[in-house]
Design a protein around this motif. Structure first.
Motif, PDB file in Angstrom:
ATOM      1  N   PHE A 121       0.833  -1.202   0.000  1.00 38.29           N
ATOM      2  CA  PHE A 121       0.000   0.000   0.000  1.00 38.29           C
ATOM      3  C   PHE A 121       0.870   1.255   0.000  1.00 38.29           C
ATOM      4  O   PHE A 121       0.599   2.222  -0.686  1.00 38.29           O
ATOM      5  CB  PHE A 121      -0.873   0.045   1.262  1.00 38.29           C
ATOM      6  CG  PHE A 121      -2.188  -0.645   1.090  1.00 38.29           C
ATOM      7  CD1 PHE A 121      -3.085  -0.216   0.134  1.00 38.29           C
ATOM      8  CD2 PHE A 121      -2.534  -1.721   1.891  1.00 38.29           C
ATOM      9  CE1 PHE A 121      -4.309  -0.836  -0.022  1.00 38.29           C
ATOM     10  CE2 PHE A 121      -3.754  -2.346   1.739  1.00 38.29           C
ATOM     11  CZ  PHE A 121      -4.633  -1.905   0.787  1.00 38.29           C
ATOM     12  N   PRO A 225      -8.962   6.029   3.145  1.00 37.29           N
ATOM     13  CA  PRO A 225      -9.758   4.798   3.079  1.00 37.29           C
ATOM     14  C   PRO A 225      -9.527   3.909   4.307  1.00 37.29           C
ATOM     15  O   PRO A 225      -8.399   3.756   4.763  1.00 37.29           O
ATOM     16  CB  PRO A 225      -9.239   4.109   1.809  1.00 37.29           C
ATOM     17  CG  PRO A 225      -8.623   5.189   0.987  1.00 37.29           C
ATOM     18  CD  PRO A 225      -8.100   6.206   1.959  1.00 37.29           C
ATOM     19  N   LEU A 396     -15.530  -3.869   0.781  1.00 41.23           N
ATOM     20  CA  LEU A 396     -14.542  -3.351  -0.151  1.00 41.23           C
ATOM     21  C   LEU A 396     -13.173  -3.894   0.239  1.00 41.23           C
ATOM     22  O   LEU A 396     -12.795  -3.864   1.401  1.00 41.23           O
ATOM     23  CB  LEU A 396     -14.540  -1.822  -0.043  1.00 41.23           C
ATOM     24  CG  LEU A 396     -14.232  -1.019  -1.290  1.00 41.23           C
ATOM     25  CD1 LEU A 396     -15.289  -1.257  -2.353  1.00 41.23           C
ATOM     26  CD2 LEU A 396     -14.189   0.464  -0.949  1.00 41.23           C
ATOM     27  N   HIS A 397     -12.424  -4.385  -0.754  1.00 36.72           N
ATOM     28  CA  HIS A 397     -11.022  -4.783  -0.622  1.00 36.72           C
ATOM     29  C   HIS A 397     -10.832  -6.119   0.089  1.00 36.72           C
ATOM     30  O   HIS A 397     -10.141  -6.985  -0.429  1.00 36.72           O
ATOM     31  CB  HIS A 397     -10.197  -3.705   0.085  1.00 36.72           C
ATOM     32  CG  HIS A 397      -8.732  -4.047   0.142  1.00 36.72           C
ATOM     33  ND1 HIS A 397      -7.936  -3.988  -0.976  1.00 36.72           N
ATOM     34  CD2 HIS A 397      -7.925  -4.501   1.147  1.00 36.72           C
ATOM     35  CE1 HIS A 397      -6.699  -4.365  -0.653  1.00 36.72           C
ATOM     36  NE2 HIS A 397      -6.674  -4.676   0.628  1.00 36.72           N
ATOM     37  N   SER A 409      -1.742  -3.749  -2.213  1.00 36.04           N
ATOM     38  CA  SER A 409      -2.560  -3.298  -3.324  1.00 36.04           C
ATOM     39  C   SER A 409      -2.010  -3.984  -4.584  1.00 36.04           C
ATOM     40  O   SER A 409      -1.304  -4.992  -4.482  1.00 36.04           O
ATOM     41  CB  SER A 409      -2.462  -1.778  -3.424  1.00 36.04           C
ATOM     42  OG  SER A 409      -3.235  -1.297  -4.510  1.00 36.04           O
ATOM     43  N   THR A 410      -2.363  -3.472  -5.725  1.00 37.05           N
ATOM     44  CA  THR A 410      -1.853  -4.043  -6.972  1.00 37.05           C
ATOM     45  C   THR A 410      -1.411  -2.903  -7.875  1.00 37.05           C
ATOM     46  O   THR A 410      -1.793  -1.754  -7.688  1.00 37.05           O
ATOM     47  CB  THR A 410      -2.955  -4.824  -7.717  1.00 37.05           C
ATOM     48  OG1 THR A 410      -4.044  -3.935  -7.975  1.00 37.05           O
ATOM     49  CG2 THR A 410      -3.441  -6.006  -6.914  1.00 37.05           C
TER      50      THR A 410
ATOM     51  N   GLN B 394      -7.156   4.758  -6.757  1.00 38.51           N
ATOM     52  CA  GLN B 394      -6.881   4.511  -5.352  1.00 38.51           C
ATOM     53  C   GLN B 394      -6.297   3.103  -5.207  1.00 38.51           C
ATOM     54  O   GLN B 394      -6.219   2.353  -6.173  1.00 38.51           O
ATOM     55  CB  GLN B 394      -8.146   4.654  -4.529  1.00 38.51           C
ATOM     56  CG  GLN B 394      -9.183   3.592  -4.846  1.00 38.51           C
ATOM     57  CD  GLN B 394     -10.336   3.635  -3.868  1.00 38.51           C
ATOM     58  OE1 GLN B 394     -10.715   4.695  -3.408  1.00 38.51           O
ATOM     59  NE2 GLN B 394     -10.885   2.475  -3.551  1.00 38.51           N
ATOM     60  N   LYS B 395      -5.889   2.773  -4.014  1.00 34.97           N
ATOM     61  CA  LYS B 395      -5.187   1.508  -3.826  1.00 34.97           C
ATOM     62  C   LYS B 395      -6.048   0.430  -3.178  1.00 34.97           C
ATOM     63  O   LYS B 395      -5.669  -0.727  -3.138  1.00 34.97           O
ATOM     64  CB  LYS B 395      -3.939   1.738  -2.975  1.00 34.97           C
ATOM     65  CG  LYS B 395      -2.904   2.608  -3.694  1.00 34.97           C
ATOM     66  CD  LYS B 395      -1.640   2.710  -2.871  1.00 34.97           C
ATOM     67  CE  LYS B 395      -0.638   3.627  -3.562  1.00 34.97           C
ATOM     68  NZ  LYS B 395       0.551   3.809  -2.701  1.00 34.97           N
ATOM     69  N   LEU B 396      -7.203   0.824  -2.633  1.00 34.89           N
ATOM     70  CA  LEU B 396      -8.039  -0.141  -1.930  1.00 34.89           C
ATOM     71  C   LEU B 396      -9.005  -0.801  -2.907  1.00 34.89           C
ATOM     72  O   LEU B 396      -9.628  -0.107  -3.708  1.00 34.89           O
ATOM     73  CB  LEU B 396      -8.832   0.608  -0.850  1.00 34.89           C
ATOM     74  CG  LEU B 396      -9.140  -0.133   0.441  1.00 34.89           C
ATOM     75  CD1 LEU B 396      -7.879  -0.462   1.204  1.00 34.89           C
ATOM     76  CD2 LEU B 396     -10.035   0.721   1.325  1.00 34.89           C
ATOM     77  N   HIS B 397      -9.103  -2.122  -2.846  1.00 36.22           N
ATOM     78  CA  HIS B 397     -10.087  -2.911  -3.587  1.00 36.22           C
ATOM     79  C   HIS B 397      -9.748  -3.078  -5.069  1.00 36.22           C
ATOM     80  O   HIS B 397      -9.752  -4.191  -5.582  1.00 36.22           O
ATOM     81  CB  HIS B 397     -11.498  -2.331  -3.461  1.00 36.22           C
ATOM     82  CG  HIS B 397     -12.537  -3.182  -4.123  1.00 36.22           C
ATOM     83  ND1 HIS B 397     -12.942  -4.381  -3.593  1.00 36.22           N
ATOM     84  CD2 HIS B 397     -13.216  -3.044  -5.277  1.00 36.22           C
ATOM     85  CE1 HIS B 397     -13.853  -4.923  -4.386  1.00 36.22           C
ATOM     86  NE2 HIS B 397     -14.020  -4.149  -5.419  1.00 36.22           N
ATOM     87  N   ARG B 399      -7.497  -1.201  -8.557  1.00 31.66           N
ATOM     88  CA  ARG B 399      -6.556  -0.170  -9.023  1.00 31.66           C
ATOM     89  C   ARG B 399      -6.397  -0.307 -10.523  1.00 31.66           C
ATOM     90  O   ARG B 399      -6.194  -1.403 -11.021  1.00 31.66           O
ATOM     91  CB  ARG B 399      -5.214  -0.362  -8.320  1.00 31.66           C
ATOM     92  CG  ARG B 399      -4.339   0.882  -8.353  1.00 31.66           C
ATOM     93  CD  ARG B 399      -3.100   0.679  -7.518  1.00 31.66           C
ATOM     94  NE  ARG B 399      -2.332   1.903  -7.427  1.00 31.66           N
ATOM     95  CZ  ARG B 399      -1.029   1.954  -7.191  1.00 31.66           C
ATOM     96  NH1 ARG B 399      -0.363   0.847  -7.001  1.00 31.66           N
ATOM     97  NH2 ARG B 399      -0.393   3.101  -7.142  1.00 31.66           N
TER      98      ARG B 399
END
Lengths: 422, 422
Positions: A121, A225, A396-397, A409-410, B394-397, B399
């Motif tokens: 992240f 977030p 979410l996530h 994250s990706t 964003q990085k959550l869920h 990207r």
């Protein structure tokens, strides 16, 4: 031992330093991260005296402020507890690196090579309460997954957390890793928490851990977030077909094995057709395990000593040896009750009717839905994750028990040779 | 055609109805969802006259209010546009169902069988601007992934959106699917948007689409989790080793093919060692494509007609045939510039130096990082997703480009035979 690096003067400065440090941490190899965690474990164990002395200061201040025995116990660190903290860090060091995993890969018809890879992240923030073990746990999980970390623990543990953070930072520094990767904003009180919640662009994700009130505050006030780790108003449904032995065993385990945790059952819904057969033995088993039963009039016909339920019971997470019992007409009524009162953490049905089991698994909208197993299994360790960041009750996530991969994250990598879009 | 179902009187009532309807939608089979989308496509095409008439009302009101030609064009629906809307819905119908995929599976040593499966979010909300195609797009994507949807479009398109929503709801109703799965809160103005942003527990995820200002407002005001689809201040770096032909072709494509989109390049950073060789041909190619170059004094030595850059240029998403050029000392300086000014959408490097390419891919922290390809490839269609929900910055869920699977969450299913936790 000394605090190797000076801690910056403002919360914002610390967040900027954490963000800067996150770039170095994010590029560390698997082995370098594991080594850093082992060094932290050794440093924590080696500084046990200093940590326990700081903890004694917190405890003394706490007693002067009249904190409860329960809080004092959560706050207390003794030599075995410090060593178990260090051991937990070594366990995290041994986990596989979640960074760099290739999650998707394809070559487009124009020859561009696409990869979706797991990346850190960047900066993980955590706001939590009195347990100082969270300070070390979250720092270890964040670093193992290539993230910098900013911590905001409870005021009651401020000296303890300061000592732990200083020890961990010194351990990083000794390895040539930027110690600014571990930050605390404890000393800024509420302003520290506020800075953390408003640090969009500096902090990438915030993981609150603690009471429902704490989590609600963070979710509603944060513009960063949040991964919500929520309370558990957990249900078990006894189908008409439930075997008595499974019902007794699972409900006693789910309630009495550790009543103060979020995966403990709070409400048992019994289908009317099974009530007469199931309630007497299940309530006897619960009472033998020291559980107090709450029930409405119908239940009290079977369990005269049950405490009368009120509407509030159905949405209460007791955290104690109390359970609410309710007779419902059928599976539809059980599903409607769960829909209304569940916090969407974990629900289980006890049944030998496969249609009822599959309907329950399909229709209940919770992080973990079970048939014929104890709700106590909702746990990162039990799921085989090796460590647990928390149990997400949001959608979410991440949902349910979160392991190290949930702290990544990706990003997409595209490798071409001059391709353009037609 | 009539509005089959009455639209409830308050925003909150509509959100509750959407949540209720989401349970039915979430259990629909792949085929039923595809059939519903084909029925919606037919209904939209069949109601073209009515939709175009409503759109004419919006356009007339817009003209009276003095809206710009650009806004009027985004707002306008004619027969070909309505048919292309319907065609887009049929394309989504043909995509594979993202619900029910088994993402992880394991049997614990105690015999409990665990599965992590993809499930719908429940209710997807969207807040967007004047383009009425978003109304149909988002509804189709949400339904295909088993979600109910609550829409809040721009005031300028209110009559058009109302007609589209009525047509889509009637199509669901005719199939026996709860029409409350498609809701609009347009008619409540700002209160509708506010209700949507505060609907934690009723709306599971909010996807804003539109200007940077709109997205910023939603991210900061919403207590519902948001998937941020952000602006693109997109960079291309010309390494010393960049082949002139790739540099010209990629930069012209990235800037001029469609300058008004988020994956168009805004800033080109040229490593000093390559400036003399690369800037003259690249700037000539850009000028030939109608692009206005902005540059500092160093750049203007090569491109005398360049407009002098100001600090604001580096963080500007031009959305036009303008590009900023800057000479930087080396790759470190290019990475530092990107770190400071990028919106973390897409960046690309043109190079034949594999070390520079791999360093760029590893160190740039953006949703999509490229070597030797046009930034215009950052697109769900180009990535092979078949449809695009948006491009997450964003990085959550999620990207980068989001397809249908990004509109699903997960849940864990546990099937046991009486197991308890020891």
């Amino acid at each position: 031992m000394t605090t190797t690096a000076t801690i910056a003067a403002t919360a914002h400065e610390r967040l900027v330093l954490a963000k800067d440090a996150s770039r170095q941490i994010g590029l560390l190899t698997d082995e370098a991260k594991a080594e850093a965690l082992r060094a932290i474990a050794d440093a924590v164990a080696g500084a046990a005296d200093r940590i326990i002395a700081a903890n004694a200061d917190d405890l003394e201040r706490g007693r002067a402020n009249g904190i409860s025995d329960g809080l004092a116990d959560r706050l207390r660190l003794d030599l075995p507890r410090v060593h178990s903290l260090a051991a937990a860090v070594r366990d995290v060091a041994d986990l596989p690196d979640p960074v760099g995993r290739i999650l998707e890969e394809r070559v487009l018809s124009n020859g561009v090579h696409l990869q979706k890879v797991a990346v850190p992240f960047g900066v993980v923030g955590s706001i939590y309460e009195a347990r100082p073990n969270v300070t070390v746990d979250i720092a270890a999980l964040a670093l193992r997954s290539g993230n910098a970390v900013v911590l905001r623990g409870g005021t009651a543990a401020q000296q303890t957390n300061a000592a732990l953070v200083a020890v961990m930072r010194a351990a990083l520094d000794a390895l040539g890793i930027d110690p600014e990767a571990i930050q605390t904003v404890d000393d800024f009180g509420r302003d520290g928490a506020h800075a953390l919640m408003q640090a969009r662009g500096l902090v990438d994700v915030l993981v609150p851990r603690g009471s429902a009130e704490l989590i609600e505050t963070v979710v509603t006030q944060s513009s960063v977030p949040v991964i919500e780790t929520g309370a558990g108003v957990v249900h078990i449904v006894l189908d008409e077909s439930a075997p008595v032995e499974w019902a007794e065993r699972i409900i006693v385990n789910a309630k009495a094995q550790r009543p103060s945790v979020c995966n403990a059952v709070e409400t048992v819904l019994v289908l009317r057709g099974g009530a007469e057969r199931l309630i007497p033995p299940v309530s006897a088993a619960l009472r033998a395990a020291g559980v107090t039963i709450h029930g409405d009039e119908e239940v009290r016909a079977f369990v005269p000593e049950a405490i009368p339920t009120t509407e509030a019971d159905w949405s209460t997470e007791h955290m104690s040896l109390d359970v609410s019992l309710r007779i419902v007409d059928d599976l539809d009524a059980a599903l409607a009750h769960i829909l209304r009162y569940s916090t969407h953490h974990t629900e289980s049905i006890i049944t030998t009717d496969e249609k009822h089991a599959e309907r329950f698994l399909a229709e209940v909208d919770s992080a973990v839905v079970m048939a014929n197993a104890s709700t106590r299994f909702t746990d990162g360790g039990e799921f085989g994750f090796g460590a647990e960041v928390g149990i997400s009750t949001q959608k979410l996530h991440a949902r349910g028990p979160m392991g190290l991969p949930e702290l990544t994250s990706t990003k997409w990598l595209a490798r071409g040779a001059g391709q353009i879009r037609p």
